[in-house]
Design an enzyme around this catalytic site. Structure first.
Site, PDB file in Angstrom:
ATOM      1  N   THR A 142       0.815  -1.212   0.000  1.00 45.72           N
ATOM      2  CA  THR A 142       0.000   0.000   0.000  1.00 45.72           C
ATOM      3  C   THR A 142       0.852   1.268   0.000  1.00 45.72           C
ATOM      4  O   THR A 142       1.993   1.253   0.496  1.00 45.72           O
ATOM      5  CB  THR A 142      -0.917  -0.008   1.245  1.00 45.72           C
ATOM      6  N   ASP A 143       0.275   2.359  -0.503  1.00 35.68           N
ATOM      7  CA  ASP A 143       0.979   3.650  -0.433  1.00 35.68           C
ATOM      8  C   ASP A 143       1.154   4.126   1.011  1.00 35.68           C
ATOM      9  O   ASP A 143       2.002   4.970   1.296  1.00 35.68           O
ATOM     10  CB  ASP A 143       0.248   4.719  -1.269  1.00 35.68           C
ATOM     11  N   GLU A 144       0.350   3.559   1.928  1.00 33.21           N
ATOM     12  CA  GLU A 144       0.414   4.033   3.325  1.00 33.21           C
ATOM     13  C   GLU A 144       1.763   3.753   3.980  1.00 33.21           C
ATOM     14  O   GLU A 144       2.095   4.352   4.999  1.00 33.21           O
ATOM     15  CB  GLU A 144      -0.701   3.393   4.168  1.00 33.21           C
ATOM     16  N   TYR A 167      -1.648  -0.430  11.195  1.00 36.04           N
ATOM     17  CA  TYR A 167      -1.872  -1.083   9.908  1.00 36.04           C
ATOM     18  C   TYR A 167      -0.692  -0.847   8.967  1.00 36.04           C
ATOM     19  O   TYR A 167      -0.097  -1.799   8.439  1.00 36.04           O
ATOM     20  CB  TYR A 167      -3.169  -0.577   9.261  1.00 36.04           C
ATOM     21  N   LYS A 171       2.172  -3.426   7.331  1.00 37.59           N
ATOM     22  CA  LYS A 171       2.384  -3.624   5.890  1.00 37.59           C
ATOM     23  C   LYS A 171       3.832  -3.281   5.510  1.00 37.59           C
ATOM     24  O   LYS A 171       4.449  -3.980   4.697  1.00 37.59           O
ATOM     25  CB  LYS A 171       1.415  -2.753   5.082  1.00 37.59           C
TER      26      LYS A 171
HETATM   27  P1  NAD Z   1     -10.240  -6.698   2.622  1.00 41.83           P
HETATM   28  O1  NAD Z   1     -10.205  -6.377   4.072  1.00 41.83           O
HETATM   29  O2  NAD Z   1     -11.459  -6.376   1.831  1.00 41.83           O
HETATM   30  O3  NAD Z   1      -9.965  -8.259   2.402  1.00 41.83           O
HETATM   31  C1  NAD Z   1      -8.982  -8.949   3.109  1.00 41.83           C
HETATM   32  C2  NAD Z   1      -9.229 -10.440   2.907  1.00 41.83           C
HETATM   33  O4  NAD Z   1      -8.185 -11.163   3.579  1.00 41.83           O
HETATM   34  C3  NAD Z   1     -10.553 -10.937   3.501  1.00 41.83           C
HETATM   35  O5  NAD Z   1     -11.208 -11.775   2.589  1.00 41.83           O
HETATM   36  C4  NAD Z   1     -10.119 -11.707   4.744  1.00 41.83           C
HETATM   37  O6  NAD Z   1     -11.023 -12.756   5.085  1.00 41.83           O
HETATM   38  C5  NAD Z   1      -8.771 -12.225   4.313  1.00 41.83           C
HETATM   39  N1  NAD Z   1      -7.882 -12.539   5.444  1.00 41.83           N
HETATM   40  C6  NAD Z   1      -7.625 -11.763   6.532  1.00 41.83           C
HETATM   41  N2  NAD Z   1      -6.764 -12.398   7.357  1.00 41.83           N
HETATM   42  C7  NAD Z   1      -6.450 -13.582   6.760  1.00 41.83           C
HETATM   43  C8  NAD Z   1      -5.602 -14.652   7.108  1.00 41.83           C
HETATM   44  N3  NAD Z   1      -4.896 -14.662   8.249  1.00 41.83           N
HETATM   45  N4  NAD Z   1      -5.513 -15.714   6.273  1.00 41.83           N
HETATM   46  C9  NAD Z   1      -6.241 -15.733   5.111  1.00 41.83           C
HETATM   47  N5  NAD Z   1      -7.065 -14.762   4.753  1.00 41.83           N
HETATM   48  C10 NAD Z   1      -7.169 -13.678   5.543  1.00 41.83           C
HETATM   49  O7  NAD Z   1      -8.956  -6.004   2.010  1.00 41.83           O
HETATM   50  P2  NAD Z   1      -8.737  -5.308   0.592  1.00 41.83           P
HETATM   51  O8  NAD Z   1      -9.176  -3.910   0.683  1.00 41.83           O
HETATM   52  O9  NAD Z   1      -9.262  -6.195  -0.451  1.00 41.83           O
HETATM   53  O10 NAD Z   1      -7.144  -5.295   0.545  1.00 41.83           O
HETATM   54  C11 NAD Z   1      -6.442  -6.409   0.014  1.00 41.83           C
HETATM   55  C12 NAD Z   1      -4.954  -6.130   0.093  1.00 41.83           C
HETATM   56  O11 NAD Z   1      -4.643  -4.929  -0.610  1.00 41.83           O
HETATM   57  C13 NAD Z   1      -4.451  -5.936   1.516  1.00 41.83           C
HETATM   58  O12 NAD Z   1      -3.173  -6.531   1.605  1.00 41.83           O
HETATM   59  C14 NAD Z   1      -4.329  -4.419   1.653  1.00 41.83           C
HETATM   60  O13 NAD Z   1      -3.308  -4.085   2.569  1.00 41.83           O
HETATM   61  C15 NAD Z   1      -3.952  -4.027   0.244  1.00 41.83           C
HETATM   62  N6  NAD Z   1      -4.358  -2.682  -0.183  1.00 41.83           N
HETATM   63  C16 NAD Z   1      -5.657  -2.288  -0.098  1.00 41.83           C
HETATM   64  C17 NAD Z   1      -6.023  -1.027  -0.593  1.00 41.83           C
HETATM   65  C18 NAD Z   1      -7.455  -0.541  -0.552  1.00 41.83           C
HETATM   66  O14 NAD Z   1      -7.707   0.609  -0.910  1.00 41.83           O
HETATM   67  N7  NAD Z   1      -8.417  -1.350  -0.167  1.00 41.83           N
HETATM   68  C19 NAD Z   1      -5.039  -0.184  -1.131  1.00 41.83           C
HETATM   69  C20 NAD Z   1      -3.724  -0.624  -1.158  1.00 41.83           C
HETATM   70  C21 NAD Z   1      -3.394  -1.871  -0.709  1.00 41.83           C
HETATM   71  O1  DAU Z   2      -4.132   4.151   0.744  1.00 38.08           O
HETATM   72  C1  DAU Z   2      -4.376   2.777   0.654  1.00 38.08           C
HETATM   73  C2  DAU Z   2      -5.187   2.343   1.841  1.00 38.08           C
HETATM   74  O2  DAU Z   2      -6.515   2.819   1.621  1.00 38.08           O
HETATM   75  C3  DAU Z   2      -5.188   0.845   2.041  1.00 38.08           C
HETATM   76  O3  DAU Z   2      -3.888   0.403   2.332  1.00 38.08           O
HETATM   77  C4  DAU Z   2      -6.136   0.447   3.182  1.00 38.08           C
HETATM   78  O4  DAU Z   2      -6.233  -0.967   3.282  1.00 38.08           O
HETATM   79  C5  DAU Z   2      -7.511   1.013   2.886  1.00 38.08           C
HETATM   80  O5  DAU Z   2      -8.374   0.749   3.967  1.00 38.08           O
HETATM   81  C6  DAU Z   2      -7.427   2.515   2.643  1.00 38.08           C
HETATM   82  O6  DAU Z   2      -7.061   3.195   3.852  1.00 38.08           O
HETATM   83  P1  DAU Z   2      -7.691   4.618   4.229  1.00 38.08           P
HETATM   84  O7  DAU Z   2      -7.565   4.822   5.676  1.00 38.08           O
HETATM   85  O8  DAU Z   2      -7.166   5.666   3.329  1.00 38.08           O
HETATM   86  O9  DAU Z   2      -9.225   4.325   3.795  1.00 38.08           O
HETATM   87  P2  DAU Z   2     -10.599   4.690   4.501  1.00 38.08           P
HETATM   88  O10 DAU Z   2     -11.673   4.401   3.513  1.00 38.08           O
HETATM   89  O11 DAU Z   2     -10.707   4.100   5.856  1.00 38.08           O
HETATM   90  O12 DAU Z   2     -10.481   6.267   4.665  1.00 38.08           O
HETATM   91  C7  DAU Z   2     -10.285   7.105   3.531  1.00 38.08           C
HETATM   92  C8  DAU Z   2     -10.209   8.525   4.054  1.00 38.08           C
HETATM   93  O13 DAU Z   2     -11.508   8.904   4.534  1.00 38.08           O
HETATM   94  C9  DAU Z   2      -9.266   8.724   5.226  1.00 38.08           C
HETATM   95  O14 DAU Z   2      -8.698  10.010   5.156  1.00 38.08           O
HETATM   96  C10 DAU Z   2     -10.167   8.637   6.443  1.00 38.08           C
HETATM   97  C11 DAU Z   2     -11.460   9.226   5.927  1.00 38.08           C
HETATM   98  N1  DAU Z   2     -12.708   8.698   6.513  1.00 38.08           N
HETATM   99  C12 DAU Z   2     -12.869   7.352   6.597  1.00 38.08           C
HETATM  100  C13 DAU Z   2     -14.041   6.809   7.114  1.00 38.08           C
HETATM  101  C14 DAU Z   2     -14.212   5.311   7.222  1.00 38.08           C
HETATM  102  C15 DAU Z   2     -13.703   9.575   6.914  1.00 38.08           C
HETATM  103  O15 DAU Z   2     -13.551  10.818   6.810  1.00 38.08           O
HETATM  104  N2  DAU Z   2     -14.864   9.041   7.430  1.00 38.08           N
HETATM  105  C16 DAU Z   2     -15.063   7.695   7.547  1.00 38.08           C
HETATM  106  O16 DAU Z   2     -16.145   7.276   8.050  1.00 38.08           O
END
Ligand code: NAD
Ligand code: DAU
Length: 358
Positions: A142-144, A167, A171
């Site tokens: 992730t970019d985080e 988190y 990562k």
């Molecule tokens: P998500 O939370 O929707 O899904 C995570 C999945 O992993 C779920 O199906 C969960 O059951 C499974 N899981 C959790 N723990 C596990 C374990 N111990 N063994 C097997 N399975 C397990 O997450 P997402 O948003 O789809 O993100 C997927 C990946 O991409 C993550 O690694 C996250 O860090 C990364 N990522 C997400 C975003 C985003 O914006 N959502 C951005 C950048 C990177």
């Molecule tokens: O940047 C990549 C990341 O994006 C991934 O690595 C993470 O897995 C994914 O969850 C996401 O993280 P963020 O914290 O950026 O996503 P979230 O949707 O939780 O929040 C997006 C932005 O919105 C952040 O600045 C927090 C804000 N927010 C979030 C929620 C849930 C609000 O203002 N209100 C809310 O209720």
């Protein structure tokens, strides 16, 4: 084991027809979109999806794959070495590791599962992939991990990692372990670091699906603090395509930033959503801020664009329309999640016993 290039890895021109991929965390948001994308694109690839089905995993996301003979679901934990070894024993060419605890707010409340899955789970996968000489290990990051930007500049792959939440720290730690396995053992790893994804099947705890579904329910949209936190948004299918390219053509030991360049402050993003949904801005409610909230993320994706030829296809406005349309057409999906019914729904309706352990 056949040579890497015979397995379709590194060089799309040499791609062969078959490949068996272990996708972890494939019942979550990005993993399920990736699996559906891959099964549709590569009709003869086999995909094994290993997912623990935590609260974030939902087998319903893969309903369209359930009858595909090239798709297998295994319920289990990536940190379970015996289970992972059993899967890899059956012949796996590549691992794509999506499995993670992914929600920042939950990591602030309860960091332990983030350390266990995101770091230790990745180490277990790496160890067994190394033992089995797996030809490619893709770590989804992730970019985080880069921390927070000021009002200018963008993250490149050489920006030092400086994570701020439990988190992102988990990562970043996993990334360091993955790169160490490349440097120490010569393992064929690659890392993708992606910005904020949005699109179908995103769990409605994340900003966009929470906002869209709250608006549909005529409920307020919570905005943390002043709402001027900036994120860089990418439609999930564009990310799936980028991961596919990195899987096949990425260079061992390299990191690839993935981002579509659509930066937006949360407040203006939600105003756009409200406009597209023909609702007033009075839905916006400012609430208490997230502790340690990163102010701005912005990705420089030049490397993947120049080296692998990737570019995003979906504009933010079109992506938001597609996403709103999907949540409109799939009310039952998110209502089951919001009510908690989804935890037992699949078992009840598909005669699959013991899917969840909690
Ligand atoms: P998500 O939370 O929707 O899904 C995570 C999945 O992993 C779920 O199906 C969960 O059951 C499974 N899981 C959790 N723990 C596990 C374990 N111990 N063994 C097997 N399975 C397990 O997450 P997402 O948003 O789809 O993100 C997927 C990946 O991409 C993550 O690694 C996250 O860090 C990364 N990522 C997400 C975003 C985003 O914006 N959502 C951005 C950048 C990177
Ligand atoms: O940047 C990549 C990341 O994006 C991934 O690595 C993470 O897995 C994914 O969850 C996401 O993280 P963020 O914290 O950026 O996503 P979230 O949707 O939780 O929040 C997006 C932005 O919105 C952040 O600045 C927090 C804000 N927010 C979030 C929620 C849930 C609000 O203002 N209100 C809310 O209720």
């Amino acid at each position: 084991m056949r040579r890497k290039r015979d397995r379709g890895i590194q060089g799309t021109t040499e791609r062969i027809d078959r490949m068996k991929i272990l996708v972890t965390g494939g019942a979550g948001f990005i993993g399920s979109n990736f699996i559906l994308y891959m099964l549709n694109k590569y009709r003869d690839y086999d995909i094994v999806n290993l997912d623990k089905l935590t609260y974030a995993g939902n087998p319903e996301n893969l309903e369209n794959a359930m009858n595909n003979k090239h798709y297998t679901f295994v319920k289990g934990d990536i940190a379970d070495a015996g289970l992972v070894r059993g899967i890899m024993d059956k012949g796996i060419d590549a691992v794509v590791n999506f499995a993670a605890e992914s929600h920042v707010d939950r990591s602030i409340l309860e960091p332990a599962s983030f350390i266990k899955t995101n770091i230790l789970g990745t180490q277990v996968l790496l160890d067994i992939a190394r033992e089995k000489h797996i030809a490619r290990f893709v770590q989804i990051s992730t970019d985080e991990v880069y921390g927070s930007l000021g009002s200018t500049g963008r993250f490149t792959e050489t920006t030092p990692v400086q994570p701020n939440s439990p988190y992102s720290a988990s990562k970043a730690s996993a990334d360091m372990v993955v790169l160490a396995y490349y440097r120490t053992f010569g393992m064929p790893v690659v890392i993708t670091r992606t910005s904020n994804n949005y699109g179908p099947y995103q769990f409605p705890e994340k900003l966009l699906p929470l906002a869209i579904t709250n608006i549909m329910e005529e409920k307020p949209v919570p905005i943390y603090g002043d709402g001027m936190y900036v994120r860089d948004w990418i439609f999930v299918t564009d990310n799936a395509e980028a991961i596919d390219m990195v899987l096949h053509s990425g260079k061992d030991g390299e990191v690839y930033n993935i981002g579509a360049g659509y930066e937006s402050a949360n407040l203006s993003l939600i105003k756009t959503v409200l406009r597209l949904m023909h609702k007033p801005e009075s839905f916006i409610t400012h609430v208490k801020d997230r502790p340690g909230h990163d102010r701005r993320y912005a990705m420089d994706p030049s490397k993947i664009m120049n080296e692998l030829g990737w570019s995003p296809r979906t504009s933010i406005e079109h992506g938001l329309e597609l996403t709103i349309d999907w949540y409109t057409a799939n009310r039952k999906w998110w209502r089951r999640i919001k009510s908690g019914e989804y935890m037992t729904y699949y078992e009840k309706n598909y005669s699959v016993k013991g899917l969840r352990t909690h």
